[in-house]
Write a protein that holds these residues in place. Structure first.
Motif, short mmCIF file in Angstrom:
data_model
loop_
_atom_site.label_atom_id
_atom_site.label_comp_id
_atom_site.label_asym_id
_atom_site.label_seq_id
_atom_site.Cartn_x
_atom_site.Cartn_y
_atom_site.Cartn_z
N MET A 1 -90.44 -28.13 39.49
CA MET A 1 -91.59 -28.73 40.15
C MET A 1 -91.12 -29.58 41.33
SD MET A 1 -94.12 -27.44 38.55
CE MET A 1 -95.52 -28.28 39.19
N LEU A 2 -92.05 -30.22 41.95
CA LEU A 2 -91.76 -31.00 43.14
C LEU A 2 -91.89 -32.49 42.85
CD1 LEU A 2 -93.63 -28.61 45.54
CD2 LEU A 2 -91.17 -29.06 45.56
N THR A 3 -91.20 -32.93 41.80
CA THR A 3 -91.17 -34.32 41.40
C THR A 3 -89.76 -34.85 41.63
OG1 THR A 3 -92.86 -33.89 39.74
CG2 THR A 3 -91.64 -35.93 39.51
N PHE A 4 -89.66 -35.99 42.29
CA PHE A 4 -88.36 -36.52 42.69
C PHE A 4 -88.17 -37.94 42.17
CE2 PHE A 4 -89.61 -33.34 45.71
CZ PHE A 4 -88.45 -32.60 45.88
N SER A 5 -86.96 -38.24 41.78
CA SER A 5 -86.61 -39.58 41.31
C SER A 5 -86.34 -40.49 42.51
CB SER A 5 -85.36 -39.53 40.43
OG SER A 5 -84.96 -40.84 40.08
N VAL A 6 -87.03 -41.64 42.53
CA VAL A 6 -86.83 -42.61 43.61
C VAL A 6 -86.30 -43.93 43.04
CG1 VAL A 6 -88.47 -41.59 45.21
CG2 VAL A 6 -89.28 -43.26 43.53
N GLY A 7 -85.80 -43.89 41.81
CA GLY A 7 -85.28 -45.10 41.18
C GLY A 7 -84.14 -45.74 41.96
N ALA A 8 -83.38 -44.93 42.68
CA ALA A 8 -82.24 -45.45 43.45
C ALA A 8 -82.67 -46.36 44.59
CB ALA A 8 -81.42 -44.28 44.00
N VAL A 26 -93.21 -22.39 42.84
CA VAL A 26 -94.44 -23.14 42.61
C VAL A 26 -95.56 -22.15 42.35
CG1 VAL A 26 -96.07 -24.76 43.62
CG2 VAL A 26 -93.65 -24.96 44.16
N LYS A 27 -96.34 -22.40 41.32
CA LYS A 27 -97.49 -21.55 41.03
C LYS A 27 -98.72 -22.42 40.91
CE LYS A 27 -94.92 -17.90 38.87
NZ LYS A 27 -94.73 -17.00 37.79
N TRP A 28 -99.61 -22.27 41.88
CA TRP A 28 -100.88 -22.96 41.83
C TRP A 28 -101.94 -21.95 41.43
CZ3 TRP A 28 -98.29 -24.23 46.72
CH2 TRP A 28 -97.64 -25.46 46.66
N SER A 29 -102.95 -22.38 40.73
CA SER A 29 -103.95 -21.43 40.24
C SER A 29 -105.38 -21.82 40.62
CB SER A 29 -103.84 -21.29 38.72
OG SER A 29 -104.00 -22.55 38.11
N GLY A 30 -105.52 -22.72 41.56
CA GLY A 30 -106.86 -23.13 41.98
C GLY A 30 -107.48 -22.11 42.94
N PRO A 31 -108.80 -22.18 43.10
CA PRO A 31 -109.45 -21.27 44.05
C PRO A 31 -108.96 -21.53 45.47
CG PRO A 31 -110.98 -22.94 43.28
CD PRO A 31 -109.73 -23.11 42.50
N GLY A 32 -108.60 -20.46 46.15
CA GLY A 32 -108.12 -20.60 47.53
C GLY A 32 -106.65 -20.91 47.65
N ASP A 33 -105.96 -21.12 46.52
CA ASP A 33 -104.53 -21.41 46.58
C ASP A 33 -103.76 -20.14 46.94
OD1 ASP A 33 -104.73 -24.07 45.98
OD2 ASP A 33 -104.40 -23.82 43.85
N ALA A 64 -96.11 -16.09 51.57
CA ALA A 64 -97.33 -15.91 50.78
C ALA A 64 -97.80 -14.46 50.85
CB ALA A 64 -98.43 -16.84 51.29
N ALA A 65 -98.43 -14.00 49.76
CA ALA A 65 -99.07 -12.68 49.74
C ALA A 65 -100.52 -12.86 50.17
CB ALA A 65 -99.01 -12.10 48.34
N GLU A 66 -101.00 -11.93 50.97
CA GLU A 66 -102.37 -12.02 51.47
C GLU A 66 -102.89 -10.63 51.75
OE1 GLU A 66 -105.49 -13.22 51.73
OE2 GLU A 66 -104.42 -15.10 51.99
N ARG A 67 -104.18 -10.55 51.96
CA ARG A 67 -104.82 -9.30 52.40
C ARG A 67 -105.36 -9.52 53.80
NH1 ARG A 67 -104.94 -5.27 49.11
NH2 ARG A 67 -105.04 -5.56 46.87
N ASP A 114 -94.39 -37.50 42.78
CA ASP A 114 -94.78 -36.09 42.64
C ASP A 114 -95.35 -35.61 43.98
OD1 ASP A 114 -95.85 -33.63 42.05
OD2 ASP A 114 -96.89 -34.28 40.25
N LEU A 115 -94.68 -34.64 44.59
CA LEU A 115 -95.09 -34.12 45.90
C LEU A 115 -95.88 -32.82 45.80
CD1 LEU A 115 -91.93 -34.78 48.10
CD2 LEU A 115 -93.99 -36.18 47.85
N ASN A 116 -96.25 -32.38 44.60
CA ASN A 116 -96.99 -31.13 44.45
C ASN A 116 -98.25 -31.11 45.29
OD1 ASN A 116 -95.85 -29.08 42.52
ND2 ASN A 116 -95.58 -30.96 41.33
N ASP A 117 -99.08 -32.14 45.17
CA ASP A 117 -100.34 -32.18 45.93
C ASP A 117 -100.09 -32.21 47.43
OD1 ASP A 117 -101.86 -32.09 43.63
OD2 ASP A 117 -102.22 -34.26 43.58
#
Length: 144
Positions: A1-8, A26-33, A64-67, A114-117
């Motif tokens: 995932m796109l989560t990073f430790s910033v404790g340092a 990364v696998k997103w499953s929302g509409p339009g993703d 990305a795959a697209e039509r 978390d940088l996913n969003d």
């Protein structure tokens, strides 16, 4: 995932930086993703500020795959993000937050961001509104 430790850098003075390279599926499953065919890769740099951490992503690439919206053929669409940044709040008092302002926070318990969003939003912003396989595509019309 796109989560990073910033404790340092959490306990460090403002101006402290830490940088990571990433290459993750990364696998997103929302509409339009977008359906991604290869991992998302790039660089993230975190900069400690007095009450926030500034996250800067750069040179982010994926495929990305697209039509095609004209002929409906499957196609691949490369996505590249040169640069984007967001602020993640560490300890800003509630009274200093403006109403309606988008608020992202550092997970202080895990010392992570978390940088996913953020990356999902940036990929969507760099995605074509109307994908076409080529500018000369004539579409489905049998007469053309």
């Amino acid at each position: 995932m796109l989560t990073f430790s910033v404790g340092a850098i959490l306990g460090k003075p403002p101006g402290t930086k830490v940088q990571f390279d990433f290459d993750t599926t990364v696998k997103w499953s929302g509409p339009g993703d977008p359906h991604l065919l290869k991992p998302v890769s790039g660089t993230v740099q975190f900069l400690k500020l007095p009450h926030e951490i500034n996250a800067q992503i750069s040179d982010v690439d994926t495929l990305a795959a697209e039509r095609c919206s004209r002929c409906l053929k499957s196609m691949e669409y490369p996505i590249h993000i040169d640069f984007a940044e967001r602020e993640f709040i560490i300890d800003l008092p509630e009274r200093d937050l403006e109403e309606g302002e988008e608020r992202k926070f550092v997970n202080r318990e895990k010392a992570q961001i978390d940088l996913n969003d953020m990356i999902r939003e940036e990929l969507l912003l760099h995605y074509p509104f109307i994908p076409v396989c080529s500018e000369s595509c004539k579409g489905l019309c049998s007469k053309c």
